[in-house]
Design a protein around this motif. Structure first.
Motif, PDB file in Angstrom:
ATOM      1  N   LEU A   1      -6.855 -26.666 -39.840  1.00 39.22           N
ATOM      2  CA  LEU A   1      -8.182 -26.440 -39.263  1.00 39.22           C
ATOM      3  C   LEU A   1      -9.288 -26.921 -40.158  1.00 39.22           C
ATOM      4  CD1 LEU A   1      -7.426 -22.405 -38.734  1.00 39.22           C
ATOM      5  CD2 LEU A   1      -7.471 -24.296 -36.951  1.00 39.22           C
ATOM      6  N   LEU A   2      -9.346 -27.002 -41.128  1.00 40.84           N
ATOM      7  CA  LEU A   2     -10.598 -27.832 -41.773  1.00 40.84           C
ATOM      8  C   LEU A   2     -10.419 -29.287 -41.097  1.00 40.84           C
ATOM      9  CD1 LEU A   2      -9.991 -26.205 -45.528  1.00 40.84           C
ATOM     10  CD2 LEU A   2     -12.303 -26.904 -44.660  1.00 40.84           C
ATOM     11  N   GLY A   3      -9.411 -29.692 -41.457  1.00 43.02           N
ATOM     12  CA  GLY A   3      -9.450 -31.322 -40.863  1.00 43.02           C
ATOM     13  C   GLY A   3      -9.856 -31.533 -39.352  1.00 43.02           C
ATOM     14  N   CYS A   4      -9.369 -30.605 -38.473  1.00 41.69           N
ATOM     15  CA  CYS A   4      -9.844 -30.706 -37.176  1.00 41.69           C
ATOM     16  C   CYS A   4     -11.369 -29.964 -36.759  1.00 41.69           C
ATOM     17  CB  CYS A   4      -8.712 -30.124 -36.289  1.00 41.69           C
ATOM     18  SG  CYS A   4      -8.696 -28.350 -36.069  1.00 41.69           S
ATOM     19  N   GLN A   5     -11.629 -29.426 -37.770  1.00 39.13           N
ATOM     20  CA  GLN A   5     -13.161 -28.669 -37.687  1.00 39.13           C
ATOM     21  C   GLN A   5     -13.267 -27.425 -36.759  1.00 39.13           C
ATOM     22  OE1 GLN A   5     -16.334 -29.929 -39.666  1.00 39.13           O
ATOM     23  NE2 GLN A   5     -14.670 -29.909 -40.369  1.00 39.13           N
ATOM     24  N   GLY A   6     -12.017 -26.855 -36.847  1.00 34.69           N
ATOM     25  CA  GLY A   6     -11.788 -25.356 -36.198  1.00 34.69           C
ATOM     26  C   GLY A   6     -12.211 -24.295 -36.984  1.00 34.69           C
ATOM     27  N   ILE A   7     -13.876 -24.297 -36.912  1.00 29.84           N
ATOM     28  CA  ILE A   7     -14.453 -23.338 -37.759  1.00 29.84           C
ATOM     29  C   ILE A   7     -14.126 -21.822 -37.405  1.00 29.84           C
ATOM     30  CG2 ILE A   7     -16.414 -23.520 -36.764  1.00 29.84           C
ATOM     31  CD1 ILE A   7     -16.154 -22.430 -40.244  1.00 29.84           C
ATOM     32  N   ASP A   8     -14.284 -21.448 -35.964  1.00 26.92           N
ATOM     33  CA  ASP A   8     -13.898 -20.093 -35.647  1.00 26.92           C
ATOM     34  C   ASP A   8     -12.375 -19.692 -35.837  1.00 26.92           C
ATOM     35  OD1 ASP A   8     -16.464 -19.962 -34.759  1.00 26.92           O
ATOM     36  OD2 ASP A   8     -16.176 -20.520 -32.840  1.00 26.92           O
ATOM     37  N   GLU A   9     -11.384 -20.837 -35.547  1.00 33.00           N
ATOM     38  CA  GLU A   9     -10.183 -20.364 -35.843  1.00 33.00           C
ATOM     39  C   GLU A   9     -10.007 -19.896 -37.264  1.00 33.00           C
ATOM     40  OE1 GLU A   9      -6.264 -19.231 -34.431  1.00 33.00           O
ATOM     41  OE2 GLU A   9      -8.300 -19.360 -33.488  1.00 33.00           O
ATOM     42  N   PHE A  10     -10.642 -20.771 -37.994  1.00 35.93           N
ATOM     43  CA  PHE A  10     -10.505 -20.772 -39.377  1.00 35.93           C
ATOM     44  C   PHE A  10     -10.904 -19.398 -39.957  1.00 35.93           C
ATOM     45  CE2 PHE A  10     -11.983 -21.009 -43.951  1.00 35.93           C
ATOM     46  CZ  PHE A  10     -11.138 -21.978 -44.444  1.00 35.93           C
ATOM     47  N   LYS A  11     -12.066 -18.973 -39.415  1.00 35.85           N
ATOM     48  CA  LYS A  11     -12.652 -17.579 -39.832  1.00 35.85           C
ATOM     49  C   LYS A  11     -11.611 -16.517 -39.541  1.00 35.85           C
ATOM     50  CE  LYS A  11     -17.552 -18.687 -39.231  1.00 35.85           C
ATOM     51  NZ  LYS A  11     -18.573 -18.588 -38.201  1.00 35.85           N
ATOM     52  N   ALA A  12     -10.741 -16.784 -38.392  1.00 31.49           N
ATOM     53  CA  ALA A  12      -9.707 -15.602 -37.960  1.00 31.49           C
ATOM     54  C   ALA A  12      -8.631 -15.762 -38.994  1.00 31.49           C
ATOM     55  CB  ALA A  12      -9.203 -16.057 -36.471  1.00 31.49           C
ATOM     56  N   MET A  13      -8.340 -17.129 -39.293  1.00 32.08           N
ATOM     57  CA  MET A  13      -7.015 -17.256 -39.982  1.00 32.08           C
ATOM     58  C   MET A  13      -7.115 -17.028 -41.513  1.00 32.08           C
ATOM     59  SD  MET A  13      -4.243 -17.821 -38.380  1.00 32.08           S
ATOM     60  CE  MET A  13      -3.702 -18.074 -36.613  1.00 32.08           C
ATOM     61  N   VAL A  14      -8.394 -17.011 -42.196  1.00 35.08           N
ATOM     62  CA  VAL A  14      -8.388 -16.593 -43.556  1.00 35.08           C
ATOM     63  C   VAL A  14      -7.949 -15.303 -43.675  1.00 35.08           C
ATOM     64  CG1 VAL A  14      -9.999 -16.071 -45.449  1.00 35.08           C
ATOM     65  CG2 VAL A  14     -10.281 -18.265 -44.138  1.00 35.08           C
TER      66      VAL A  14
ATOM     67  N   ILE B   1      -8.061 -24.826 -51.404  1.00 34.66           N
ATOM     68  CA  ILE B   1      -7.948 -25.837 -50.205  1.00 34.66           C
ATOM     69  C   ILE B   1      -9.355 -26.307 -49.751  1.00 34.66           C
ATOM     70  CG2 ILE B   1      -7.347 -25.649 -47.885  1.00 34.66           C
ATOM     71  CD1 ILE B   1      -4.804 -23.735 -48.661  1.00 34.66           C
ATOM     72  N   VAL B   2     -10.275 -25.255 -49.702  1.00 34.14           N
ATOM     73  CA  VAL B   2     -11.454 -25.531 -49.305  1.00 34.14           C
ATOM     74  C   VAL B   2     -12.436 -26.529 -50.165  1.00 34.14           C
ATOM     75  CG1 VAL B   2     -13.843 -24.628 -48.737  1.00 34.14           C
ATOM     76  CG2 VAL B   2     -11.631 -23.293 -48.211  1.00 34.14           C
ATOM     77  N   TYR B   3     -12.229 -26.426 -51.541  1.00 32.38           N
ATOM     78  CA  TYR B   3     -12.780 -27.307 -52.547  1.00 32.38           C
ATOM     79  C   TYR B   3     -12.087 -28.708 -52.273  1.00 32.38           C
ATOM     80  CZ  TYR B   3     -14.558 -23.578 -55.162  1.00 32.38           C
ATOM     81  OH  TYR B   3     -15.373 -22.247 -55.461  1.00 32.38           O
ATOM     82  N   GLN B   4     -10.972 -28.766 -52.078  1.00 30.74           N
ATOM     83  CA  GLN B   4     -10.272 -30.097 -52.149  1.00 30.74           C
ATOM     84  C   GLN B   4     -10.648 -30.843 -50.864  1.00 30.74           C
ATOM     85  OE1 GLN B   4      -6.107 -30.470 -53.695  1.00 30.74           O
ATOM     86  NE2 GLN B   4      -5.669 -32.104 -51.943  1.00 30.74           N
ATOM     87  N   ALA B   5     -10.664 -30.055 -49.858  1.00 25.62           N
ATOM     88  CA  ALA B   5     -11.200 -30.652 -48.438  1.00 25.62           C
ATOM     89  C   ALA B   5     -12.384 -31.570 -48.463  1.00 25.62           C
ATOM     90  CB  ALA B   5     -11.334 -29.572 -47.343  1.00 25.62           C
ATOM     91  N   VAL B   6     -13.538 -31.206 -49.524  1.00 31.15           N
ATOM     92  CA  VAL B   6     -14.674 -32.286 -49.582  1.00 31.15           C
ATOM     93  C   VAL B   6     -14.399 -33.502 -50.115  1.00 31.15           C
ATOM     94  CG1 VAL B   6     -16.764 -32.495 -50.909  1.00 31.15           C
ATOM     95  CG2 VAL B   6     -15.895 -29.949 -50.388  1.00 31.15           C
ATOM     96  N   ALA B   7     -13.203 -33.688 -50.740  1.00 26.24           N
ATOM     97  CA  ALA B   7     -12.814 -35.291 -50.987  1.00 26.24           C
ATOM     98  C   ALA B   7     -12.404 -35.876 -49.886  1.00 26.24           C
ATOM     99  CB  ALA B   7     -11.930 -35.232 -52.167  1.00 26.24           C
ATOM    100  N   TYR B   8     -11.807 -35.638 -48.884  1.00 23.58           N
ATOM    101  CA  TYR B   8     -11.378 -36.094 -47.768  1.00 23.58           C
ATOM    102  C   TYR B   8     -12.149 -35.816 -46.393  1.00 23.58           C
ATOM    103  CZ  TYR B   8      -7.536 -36.633 -50.787  1.00 23.58           C
ATOM    104  OH  TYR B   8      -6.651 -37.039 -51.866  1.00 23.58           O
ATOM    105  N   LEU B   9     -13.194 -34.823 -46.573  1.00 23.90           N
ATOM    106  CA  LEU B   9     -13.780 -34.534 -45.030  1.00 23.90           C
ATOM    107  C   LEU B   9     -15.168 -34.758 -45.365  1.00 23.90           C
ATOM    108  CD1 LEU B   9     -11.968 -31.517 -43.914  1.00 23.90           C
ATOM    109  CD2 LEU B   9     -11.352 -33.916 -43.256  1.00 23.90           C
ATOM    110  N   GLY B  10     -15.558 -34.451 -46.681  1.00 23.84           N
ATOM    111  CA  GLY B  10     -16.862 -34.512 -46.889  1.00 23.84           C
ATOM    112  C   GLY B  10     -17.788 -33.127 -46.618  1.00 23.84           C
ATOM    113  N   ILE B  11     -18.776 -32.961 -47.645  1.00 23.52           N
ATOM    114  CA  ILE B  11     -19.500 -31.577 -47.519  1.00 23.52           C
ATOM    115  C   ILE B  11     -20.143 -31.468 -46.495  1.00 23.52           C
ATOM    116  CG2 ILE B  11     -21.471 -32.418 -48.707  1.00 23.52           C
ATOM    117  CD1 ILE B  11     -19.963 -29.080 -49.272  1.00 23.52           C
ATOM    118  N   GLY B  12     -20.653 -32.492 -45.639  1.00 24.26           N
ATOM    119  CA  GLY B  12     -20.910 -32.261 -44.221  1.00 24.26           C
ATOM    120  C   GLY B  12     -20.191 -31.420 -43.364  1.00 24.26           C
ATOM    121  N   ARG B  13     -18.945 -31.664 -43.435  1.00 27.04           N
ATOM    122  CA  ARG B  13     -17.810 -30.932 -42.497  1.00 27.04           C
ATOM    123  C   ARG B  13     -17.517 -29.590 -43.243  1.00 27.04           C
ATOM    124  NH1 ARG B  13     -14.030 -35.524 -40.084  1.00 27.04           N
ATOM    125  NH2 ARG B  13     -14.520 -36.572 -42.286  1.00 27.04           N
ATOM    126  N   VAL B  14     -17.164 -29.498 -44.672  1.00 26.82           N
ATOM    127  CA  VAL B  14     -16.663 -28.562 -45.107  1.00 26.82           C
ATOM    128  C   VAL B  14     -17.786 -27.477 -45.548  1.00 26.82           C
ATOM    129  CG1 VAL B  14     -15.456 -27.814 -47.575  1.00 26.82           C
ATOM    130  CG2 VAL B  14     -14.898 -30.048 -46.304  1.00 26.82           C
TER     131      VAL B  14
END
Length: 250
Positions: free
Chosen positions: A60-73, A89-102
């Motif tokens: 969900l981080l990868g596909c930018q599914g923020i609303d579903e992410f909020k439900a799934m946490v 998981i969220v921290y490591q996502a910054v290295a692959y997706l960038g803070i703009g998306r994370v």
């Protein structure tokens, strides 16, 4: 409407006492989706539940599914994923997706944790300092990708050599050296970041190879892909499957 009993029961475990408005506005869609995602997929894909939900959150981080992410946490917490694992998981996502998306995901995670009475900040998982993060990052790269990564940080054309340096001291030295997740788990979530966002197939092949090297075998990666088809759809899932096949053949 005929939602399978298994799907109802699983949904209740994820979201206790929650009644979705979609049951009223989109009953046929919910019937099809819930029966597939929360029964048919689960029958086919055998994963321990924390792994299942860690892969979902990373996808969900990868596909930018923020609303579903909020439900799934909250659902992930209900199925045994720890707050530290979610934060890692969220921290490591910054290295692959960038803070703009994370950034929205970090903010949402903190809000959910606070609402659930989880005290912030969490216990530190950091193991490196400014002095040793480069060395520790190189050690992590070698452990994951093999001896060919020895000295990678000072290779490449002069004008772009700093990017290889940053991959070692930042991507690996700052994130992969942290506790809270194992290297196998970190490579699994990286695979999910890349498959979820799409358009990064060369990197996805590379990290599929890393997963295989660490013991996340082909059958396991296919389970991860299959589990997340309801969340990213078929095109990106089929691309991920092609990358796994390519990695396995190599």
């Amino acid at each position: 409407m005929s939602i399978h009993e298994a799907a109802k029961n699983y949904h209740e475990k994820m979201f206790p006492n929650y009644h979705s408005k979609f049951l009223e506005t989109d009953p046929e869609f919910i019937e099809a989706f819930d029966n597939f995602a929360f029964d048919e997929v689960l029958q086919k894909v055998t994963l321990d539940e924390p792994t299942r939900f860690m892969s979902i959150l990373a996808t969900l981080l990868g596909c930018q599914g923020i609303d579903e992410f909020k439900a799934m946490v909250p659902a992930a917490l209900n199925f045994g994923v720890t707050p530290i694992e979610i934060k890692e998981i969220v921290y490591q996502a910054v290295a692959y997706l960038g803070i703009g998306r994370v950034f929205p995901f970090l903010k949402a995670t903190n809000e959910i944790f606070t609402d659930r009475g989880i005290s912030l900040p969490l216990a530190s998982q950091k193991t490196t300092t400014e002095k040793d993060r480069l060395t520790a990052g190189e050690q992590a790269q070698v452990a994951i990708f093999g001896a060919s990564m020895q000295g990678f940080w000072h290779t490449g054309p002069e004008e772009s050599q700093h990017i290889n340096y940053w991959l070692t001291d930042n991507c690996f030295g700052d994130y992969y050296t942290r506790t809270g997740l194992t290297k196998k788990q970190r490579e699994m979530i990286t695979f999910c970041f890349l498959s979820g966002q799409g358009g990064a197939e060369p990197q996805l092949v590379s990290h599929a190879k890393a997963n295989l090297k660490l013991g996340n075998d082909k059958a396991y990666l296919i389970k991860i892909i299959s589990q997340n088809i309801p969340f990213i759809g078929y095109p990106r899932s089929l691309n991920a499957l092609r990358c796994v096949n390519e990695a396995a053949e190599a």
